[in-house]
Design a protein around this motif. Sequence first.
Motif, short mmCIF file in Angstrom:
data_model
loop_
_atom_site.label_atom_id
_atom_site.label_comp_id
_atom_site.label_asym_id
_atom_site.label_seq_id
_atom_site.Cartn_x
_atom_site.Cartn_y
_atom_site.Cartn_z
N VAL B 350 0.90 -1.16 0.00
CA VAL B 350 0.00 0.00 0.00
C VAL B 350 0.93 1.20 0.00
N GLU B 352 0.65 4.26 0.01
CA GLU B 352 0.33 5.39 0.89
C GLU B 352 0.56 5.04 2.36
N TYR B 353 0.89 3.81 2.65
CA TYR B 353 1.17 3.43 4.03
C TYR B 353 2.65 3.64 4.32
N ASP B 357 3.69 0.08 8.51
CA ASP B 357 2.38 -0.52 8.22
C ASP B 357 2.47 -1.54 7.10
N ASN B 358 3.33 -1.29 6.13
CA ASN B 358 3.50 -2.28 5.06
C ASN B 358 4.22 -3.53 5.54
N GLU B 397 8.75 5.46 9.48
CA GLU B 397 7.62 6.37 9.24
C GLU B 397 7.52 6.80 7.78
N VAL B 398 8.57 6.54 6.99
CA VAL B 398 8.55 7.00 5.61
C VAL B 398 7.48 6.24 4.82
N LEU B 399 6.76 6.94 3.94
CA LEU B 399 5.77 6.27 3.11
C LEU B 399 6.50 5.37 2.11
#
Lengths: 349, 504
Positions: B350, B352-353, B357-358, B397-399
């Motif tokens: 994703v 945008e995550y 989160d990915n 934290e980086v997208l």
Amino acid sequence: MDKLNKKILIEFIIPIFAVLLALIFSDILILIYKESPLKIYKLLLEGTIFNSYGIGQVIFKTTPLIFSGLAVAFAFRTGLFNIGGEGQLYMGTFVTAVIGAYLPDSIPRFLAVILCLLGGFLAGGLIGFIPGFLKAKTGSHEVINTIMLNFIVLAFINYLLVTYFRVPETLHTKEIISNAHLARLSEFIPALDSTYASLAFVIAILTAIVVYVILWKTKFGYELRAVGHNPEAAATAGINVKKCIMMSMAISGGLAGLIGLNYVLGDKYYFEEGFSSGLGFMGIAVALLGRNHPLGVVIAAFLFGVLSEGGLVINAVVPKELVDILQAIVIICVVASTTEVRKILARGK
Amino acid sequence: MAENIIELKNIVKRFGKVLANNNINIAVRKGEVHAIVGENGAGKSTLMKILYGLYHPDEGQIIINGETIIKNSPKNAVKHGIGMVHQHFMLIPPLTVAENVILGMETSKGPFVDINTANQRIKKLSDDFNLHIDPSKKIEDLSVGENQRVEIIKVLYRGANILILDEPTAVLTPKEVEDFFKVIKSLIAQGKTVIIITHKLDEIMEISDRITIIKHGETVDTINTKDTSPKEIARMMVGRDVLLQAEKKVAQTGKVILDVKNLSVTKSKDVLALDNLNFEIKAGEVLGFAGVEGNGQTELIEALMGLNTEKIKSGKILLEGNDLSNSLTKERLEQGFSHIPEDRHKRGLVLEYQNSDNLILGQQHNFTRTGLLDRIGIDEHSERLIKEFDVRPPHKEVLSGGLSGGNQQKIIIAREFFRKFKFLIAAQPTRGVDIGAIEFIHKQIIKARDEGKAILLVSAELNEIISLSDRIAVLYKGKIVKIVDADKTNKNELGMYMTGASNG
């Protein structure tokens, strides 16, 4: 961490930019009307947020817009565009009013309100679930289905109202029991005396917090947002995309089902035909301006609340349609400036 | 010494704080094939976009044919005879070759497009350069290799003398690569100059005259191809010695892990994407699937993972004897599947995550307490994986959308290897990944195999298939043409099976 701050900054700059742009346009309109923009704005602010009655009325007008904006934003985060808020709110409000009217008088106050809330949420949720179900099972687009459902639901509710539930000679249901009334805020804050602001506002703020927690702090919200950003990646990761779509539409519809809370439990105490006048659609504007974030939605709802109440205030000097135009311009500016502002910021690097 | 047709002097290009090109110097001689190599993110694409006028350099000079270019633009570049063939073709399938070629510069006869003149000119170009393209055919009826030749005609039609080819062989079969090299030779024979960007070292060795190596946005050196070796180029690219061939022990296979029986998948109403596939993969074994893209690989992966199941017509998928044919994707993952998707943007991440989160995507239930995400646990987990897999920049934290392709792939690899899996689908595991990272990913796959996992490898790179696999299945039009032992085959034999020949 400055990256995060920058991200937040961008989220705020776009709507502020849009509002400023809208003000420039409305300046022109006011000038065409041969009035001073400054005078009009002063009048508008004095009549709304700079006096206690005004604040109370703004809160009253803000409350349904918060629910409405949250409904749209919630679906949007799952990649769904729910423009069926109008139908969902009619169903939700109607059920709320009917439950409120037919509860036994002896029921405790807290329980009565909870039951009304729950009824409204579930009824709105059911109407939201239908296009969600159709999308998940057949792939048919939710935009078409939510719009079409609006007509069906409105007609159906009118039928129920006129045939079974109305008080004779009127177009409203019978009054809800007094234990289902939401207390006016003036009971706690005397300065808000004679305004319609009620505890529904507090419920709206709490709902915004709950929505935030669900979307960003729970596993469920993590999955919903993954589906919203990239459904194929979500499916690959084993997330049940169809279930997410149905759940999201149902919750979105449920939130829309609470739009009429303010009106039924806090103001008129009954459901009346045509009470909404487009509150469900205003949610789209609120969500857009609020960048689909609960905090943004609350701020945007407040802004539209100010404009809506302000329209009545300035009506003596200029037509209140001016405010409608202002609202429309704000929306257009938000939509148009989203990419523009990003480009400008990128160039400034 | 031949004259320099292009000189790039001290080119510097910054994007914000990122220095994409730092003092790059390249001189391309007239009539040569000049290869530009470097890892992903080394600045090759930026440099070519500067040359083609899509970006403006912050510092430095561009000199074409001895003339210093002040304000470059694609239009200006075309005027100076530069043509660019992009990695992704920009053709409109329902239109004919001629219609595509003249798009944007149509000559007209009165109100009508003069297609006949265009057809004649294209025919002549095709003949002159041995391109074998019929201008009246529709693009959608052409093969990938032919599509590419149409792209070349497009730039020649616009009068290009210098052709920039960006990763031209990425989508071609071995046979098509051979043909393509012939085309390059005939371009050179007719006095054109070719700049080729690629990371395939054996191809560079075969086709180029000189090589410029770029690392971290700087020119390392320009060398004559005949004086160097792939090993040396790789060292210059990465800055250390790199294993170009995966090293592996003899497979110690165990019991059957994955068993696929009679799998058929439909593509459209009457067309089968997969036609009655039967194969098994044992513990400790890599089964490679070779084949030209679009011969059923995607459908095979989707069927195994339980995606788009409505397309499955028949067949059984067994994991250690358990029938998972009707299981949800989630259940398959829980039972011991792991999956590196072939298209990381479409299915892997994703974008945008943020990275953290990915890194839990698909495993989010392991990082949840009473429905709430365990942020502290996720952060610790992410920091560990980011460090272990050397993701750059090393920030959770980086997208993920902001990472380079290689680092995005590392996020996926880290996540999928963290699963407790028995069976791994590794689809194009090193696509668009630089050679330093390729080595790392290959080692991970071999390690998993040696630990007794069953691995299904799908790759467009025959070298990768041959060096990693124990057995190789060749897919052609949805059928397994042949399954061969990897150590008893070669590229040529596989190339034949890939075009449908059933015996080498």
